[in-house]
Design an enzyme around this catalytic site. Structure first.
Site, PDB file in Angstrom:
ATOM      1  N   ASP A 183     -48.609  72.897  27.287  1.00  9.59           N
ATOM      2  CA  ASP A 183     -47.226  72.840  26.797  1.00  9.59           C
ATOM      3  C   ASP A 183     -46.456  74.078  27.213  1.00  9.59           C
ATOM      4  O   ASP A 183     -45.244  74.149  27.032  1.00  9.59           O
ATOM      5  CB  ASP A 183     -47.213  72.731  25.269  1.00  9.59           C
ATOM      6  CG  ASP A 183     -47.438  71.300  24.819  1.00  9.59           C
ATOM      7  OD1 ASP A 183     -47.274  70.387  25.641  1.00  9.59           O
ATOM      8  OD2 ASP A 183     -47.789  71.096  23.643  1.00  9.59           O
ATOM      9  N   ASP A 217     -51.417  60.983  23.931  1.00  7.94           N
ATOM     10  CA  ASP A 217     -51.443  62.341  23.370  1.00  7.94           C
ATOM     11  C   ASP A 217     -52.420  62.417  22.188  1.00  7.94           C
ATOM     12  O   ASP A 217     -52.845  61.387  21.655  1.00  7.94           O
ATOM     13  CB  ASP A 217     -50.020  62.695  22.915  1.00  7.94           C
ATOM     14  CG  ASP A 217     -49.762  64.191  22.851  1.00  7.94           C
ATOM     15  OD1 ASP A 217     -50.724  64.972  22.932  1.00  7.94           O
ATOM     16  OD2 ASP A 217     -48.587  64.579  22.702  1.00  7.94           O
TER      17      ASP A 217
HETATM   18  C1  DGJ Z   1     -47.680  67.539  22.694  1.00  7.45           C
HETATM   19  C2  DGJ Z   1     -47.560  67.362  24.176  1.00  7.45           C
HETATM   20  O1  DGJ Z   1     -48.343  68.314  24.831  1.00  7.45           O
HETATM   21  C3  DGJ Z   1     -46.095  67.441  24.581  1.00  7.45           C
HETATM   22  O2  DGJ Z   1     -45.974  67.318  25.964  1.00  7.45           O
HETATM   23  C4  DGJ Z   1     -45.323  66.367  23.872  1.00  7.45           C
HETATM   24  O3  DGJ Z   1     -45.723  65.120  24.332  1.00  7.45           O
HETATM   25  C5  DGJ Z   1     -45.513  66.483  22.373  1.00  7.45           C
HETATM   26  N1  DGJ Z   1     -46.889  66.534  22.015  1.00  7.45           N
HETATM   27  C6  DGJ Z   1     -44.847  65.344  21.651  1.00  7.45           C
HETATM   28  O4  DGJ Z   1     -45.059  65.350  20.318  1.00  7.45           O
END
Ligand code: DGJ
Length: 699
Positions: free
Chosen positions: A519, A451
Site C-alpha cells: 500500500d 483482498d
Molecule cells: C487494502 C489494499 O491493499 C488497498 O489497495 C485497497 O484495496 C484497500 N485494502 C481497500 O480497502
C-alpha cells in the site's frame, strides 16, 4: 535435469550452465534418509553413505544426521520436520525405507512407520528448462484410526561445509514490505515465520543462504515455499558447524488430522543453487512464468490497469468512476478496476463486508451502467472484493454471526472493524463462491482484486474436532475457491492482495495471476520495497501503481514515479480528475512507452546493476530471452559530492554481440563485453534523475 538412482543413492543433476549442481541423498543401513551433497557435480559413482559414530548417554548420533526429512522420535533432539500422535498415545515416528519409483523427471522415495499404518513419501520433481528442483512430502494413513500431526514440514536442507551461513530474509510490515535483512547464523536457531494467517508482511516464506556470494558470483542456496498462510523456516547450526534448514507449515497452534484412508500433500518447496543472487532471481522468475503461474495468462503480458483506491477511496459511484474511466482510457489504460466501496452499506470501513450486492444509492442503475461506460472507452472492467471478511455491521453477520472464527466467552478484536469468516465451514465456502461466481456471471467483469485486510484472532471453530487445523484449511479454502472461479471464468484475471503485500508468496503465484506489492506507493520507498520483492519473486506479478504526491507520498516528479512503477507491471492509481492536461499527456506518453517495453520487463531477465542504498543510484536492466533487446533503468533520488561520476557496468548482454542505444543524446554502439567490463560513464547530479534506455542488438 536428470535423476540417477543407484544402490539407494539418489542424484539429481541440473543441466543449466549458470547453475550446474548435484543434489544427492540416500538411504543408510538403518533405513534412514541421509542428505549427501548439494554442490558441484562429482562422479556419480563416487557418492557413498557416511557411517555415523556411536552414541552414548551424552551424544545422540541421530542429531548428527543431515536429512531430507527428520521425524521426531528416539534420541533425536535437534529440530525435526514431522511429528504425529497415534491413537494409542505414541508420539514418535520411526520410518523404514521401502523403495522408490522414478518416472522421467519425478522421483518418489517411500517409507513406512515400523509399527503404525503411516506411509511417508519424499517427492521430487525436476524440469527440462530450469535448474530449480521441487520437493514436498506426502503422508498417507493406511489404518483405521486418525493420525494427528503436530508438525508437518515440507522438507529439510543441509548446507555444505561447517562454516556459518548468512541468511537473507525480510523483516517488514504493512507499508514496508520486503525490507531485506541479513543474519549470520553462528549457533542456535534462526526462525522466519508468520503466525497471522497470511504469509509475507513481516518475514518471507523462503530461505536464501550464502557464505561468500555477491550479485554475480559465489554459491547461493535458496528455497521458496508455495504457501500463503502461516509458515515457518527454521534454520539451526550445531556444535559441529552443520547448518540445517527445515521449512513448511508453521507448527505454531497447528494440528492436522489425517483420517483413515486419507493422504495429505504438504505445500511444495522450489529450491536451487546458483552462482550469485542475480542468477537466483532470474532462475526463480523464469520458473514462475514457465511452471507456476496459472496457465491462462502465464505467457500473456498483464494489462496496464487503473485502480480507483487512492483517487476516490470508499466514495465510488457511477458518475465519478465513469469520469475517471474516461480519463484513464485517454491515458492508454487497458483495464479499469473499481476498488473498495461499491457493495452493501459500505461508506467507510465500518460496514458492508460480506454483503456482495451492489449499493443502490451509489449505483442506482446497477453496475452495468459503469461497466458499459468502461467498455465503451475501450477498457476491460475489474472489481475489488474481500471475501474472507465480514463487518459486524452487515446483513451477513446479522444472519450468520456463527460464520466467524470466535469464542463465545471472548470479545472479538474488530481490527479494521471486521471479523474473519470461518472459511473451514463448507456453507461459508459455498456462500463466497456463489457471491463471486454470480458477480462474474452477471456482469462483464474481467478482473478480481481479492483482498484480505486483517490478521486472525479468537481462532475458535466449533465445527472442527481439531480446531488448530483452521490455519491450513483456511488457506486451502481460498485456493480452492479461486481455482474453481478461474475454472468457471477462464478469461478473468485474479490479483492477490492482503493489506498491500501480505500475501505476495509462491502460493499466491500458483493460484493468482499477480499480487499487490504494497500500500506504500511512494516512489522513493518503492525502490527498496520492489528490490526486496524481486530478490525471490517474479517481476510480472509485481503490480506497481503511479499515484499522487498528496497525503503520505513525497513530492516526486511524475516521470520519476512512472519510471519506478515501470520496473514491474505498470498501473495507474492517481486521481486523474485532478491531473492537468499536460499531466494527462505525460501519462499517456509514459503508458505508450511502457507498452513498447512491457514484454521485455514482464518476461525478461533482471540484472541488478547499482543499488540505491550502497551506490545512491538504482539501476537495473531487463534483457529479453534472445538477448537482442534490453531496457536499462537508471534513477537517483539525490546524490552528493560529485560522487556519482562513475562507469555503469552493464551486465546481461551477449559479450560478442554489438548493441546500440542513445544515451545523453549520443548514439553509442558497443559490444556486450565492452558494456560489461568497461561500462559507460554516467554522471548524476540532479534530484530525481531518471532515465530508461532501450538497447538493441545491431543486426
Ligand atoms: C487494502 C489494499 O491493499 C488497498 O489497495 C485497497 O484495496 C484497500 N485494502 C481497500 O480497502
Amino acid at each position: 535435469m536428470s535423476i540417477f538412482c543407484k544402490n539407494d543413492i539418489f542424484i539429481i543433476q541440473t543441466n543449466d550452465n549458470d547453475c550446474e549442481y548435484h543434489y544427492v541423498f540416500g538411504i543408510d543401513k538403518f533405513q534412514t534418509n541421509q542428505q549427501i551433497h548439494w554442490g558441484k557435480k562429482c562422479c556419480v559413482d563416487d557418492y557413498f553413505i557416511n557411517e555415523l559414530g556411536h552414541q552414548n548417554s551424552n551424544h545422540s548420533n541421530l542429531d548428527e544426521y543431515t536429512q531430507e526429512l527428520t521425524p521426531y522420535g528416539l534420541t533425536m533432539y535437534r529440530n525435526y520436520d514431522l511429528k504425529a500422535r497415534f491413537s494409542d498415545g505414541c508420539r514418535e515416528i520411526s520410518l523404514d525405507y521401502c523403495g522408490y519409483a522414478q518416472d522421467g523427471n519425478s522421483l518418489k522415495v517411500k517409507f513406512k512407520d515400523k509399527h503404525y499404518p503411516l506411509e511417508v513419501v519424499l517427492n521430487y520433481e525436476t524440469y527440462e528448462d530450469s535448474s530449480i528442483i521441487t520437493k514436498w512430502i506426502t503422508v498417507s494413513n493406511l489404518g483405521d484410526d486418525s493420525i494427528i500431526f503436530e508438525k508437518l514440514f515440507s522438507g529439510e536442507f543441509s548446507l555444505p561445509g561447517v562454516k556459518p551461513y548468512k541468511f537473507i530474509n525480510t523483516n517488514g510490515s504493512w507499508g514496508a514490505e520486503f525490507k531485506k535483512t541479513e543474519t549470520l547464523l553462528d549457533g542456535g536457531s534462526l526462525i522466519f515465520e508468520s503466525r497471522k494467517g497470511t504469509s509475507s508482511h513481516t518475514n518471507s516464506p523462503q530461505f536464501v543462504a550464502y557464505q561468500n556470494a555477491d550479485e554475480n558470483s559465489g554459491n547461493v542456496y535458496f528455497a521458496v515455499l508455495e504457501y500463503s498462510g502461516n509458515f515457518k523456516v527454521e534454520a539451526s547450526r550445531d556444535l559441529f558447524g552443520k547448518t540445517r534448514v527445515g521449512m513448511g507449515l508453521n507448527d505454531f497452534d497447528f494440528e492436522y488430522e489425517l483420517k483413515s484412508g486419507e493422504t495429505f500433500d504438504t505445500p511444495k518447496i522450489h529450491f536451487g543453487l546458483t552462482q550469485g543472487f542475480g542468477n537466483m532471481s532470474r532462475a526463480l522468475n523464469r520458473f514462475a512464468i514457465n511452471h507456476i503461474f496459472p496457465r491462462n495468462f502465464a505467457n500473456t503480458p498483464l494489462p496496464i490497469l487503473y485502480n480507483s483506491w487512492e483517487a476516490t477511496w470508499f466514495d465510488v459511484n457511477t458518475a465519478d468512476q465513469s469520469k475517471l474511466a474516461k480519463l484513464a482510457a485517454k491515458a492508454g489504460v487497458e483495464l479499469f478496476v473499481m476498488d473498495d466501496g461499491w457493495f452493501g452499506q459500505r461508506k467507510d470501513d465500518h460496514a458492508g463486508l460480506g454483503d456482495w450486492y451492489v449499493n443502490k444509492e451509489k449505483f442506482p442503475n446497477g453496475l452495468d451502467e459503469l461497466i458499459n461506460n468502461v467498455n465503451a472507452s475501450g477498457m476491460d472492467f475489474g472489481i475489488w472484493v474481500e471475501p474472507e471478511m465480514v463487518n459486524p455491521d452487515s446483513d451477513l453477520y446479522r444472519n450468520h454471526p456463527e460464520w466467524t472464527y470466535h469464542y463465545d466467552t471472548r470479545t472479538p478484536c474488530e481490527l479494521r472493524n471486521q471479523l474473519v469468516l470461518n472459511m473451514t465451514k463448507p456453507e461459508v465456502q459455498t456462500y463466497i463462491f456463489n457471491c463471486i461466481n454470480d458477480l462474474l456471471t452477471k456482469h462483464n467483469i474481467k478482473y478480481i482484486k481479492w483482498d484480505m485486510n486483517r490478521p486472525f484472532s479468537e481462532n475458535g471453530s466449533e465445527n472442527l474436532k481439531y480446531p488448530k487445523m483452521i490455519w491450513y484449511l483456511h488457506t486451502k479454502a481460498v485456493y480452492d475457491i479461486v481455482d474453481k472461479l478461474k475454472e468457471n471464468h477462464p478469461d478473468v484475471q485474479f490479483e492477490c492482495c492482503s493489506s498491500g503485500g501480505g500475501r505476495a508468496d509462491w502460493g499466491a503465484f500458483k493460484h493468482f495471476d499477480m499480487v499487490w506489492t504494497s500500500d506504500n506507493t511512494d516512489a522513493i520507498d518503492r525502490i527498496v520495497i520492489q528490490d526486496g520483492y524481486l530478490l525471490t519473486r517474479p517481476t510480472k506479478a509485481m503490480r506497481a501503481w503511479v499515484t499522487d504526491t498528496e497525503g503520505y507520498n513525497r513530492k516526486t516528479p511524475l516521470d520519476f514515479r512512472f519510471h519506478i512503477a515501470m520496473r514491474g507491471s505498470l498501473s495507474l492509481g492517481g486521481n486523474l480528475l485532478k491531473y492537468s492536461e499536460n499531466e494527462l499527456q505525460e501519462a499517456k506518453k509514459q503508458v505508450d512507452f511502457y507498452k513498447s517495453i512491457r514484454d521485455i520487463v514482464q518476461f525478461g531477465d533482471l540484472y541488478r546493476l547499482l543499488d540505491i542504498d550502497n551506490d545512491e543510484i538504482s539501476s537495473c536492466i531487463y534483457v529479453n530471452e534472445a538477448k537482442d533487446k534490453a531496457v536499462l533503468f537508471i534513477a537517483a533520488v539525490n546524490t552528493r559530492c560529485f560522487k556519482k561520476k562513475i562507469p555503469l557496468y552493464i551486465n546481461g548482454l551477449k559479450e560478442n554481440a554489438k548493441y546500440e542505444f542513445t544515451f545523453n543524446n549520443e548514439k553509442i554502439v558497443k559490444s556486450g563485453a565492452y558494456l560489461k567490463n568497461v561500462g559507460i560513464p554516467i554522471e548524476i547530479r540532479e534530484q530525481y534523475y531518471n532515465n530508461i534506455i532501450i538497447i538493441n542488438e545491431v543486426e
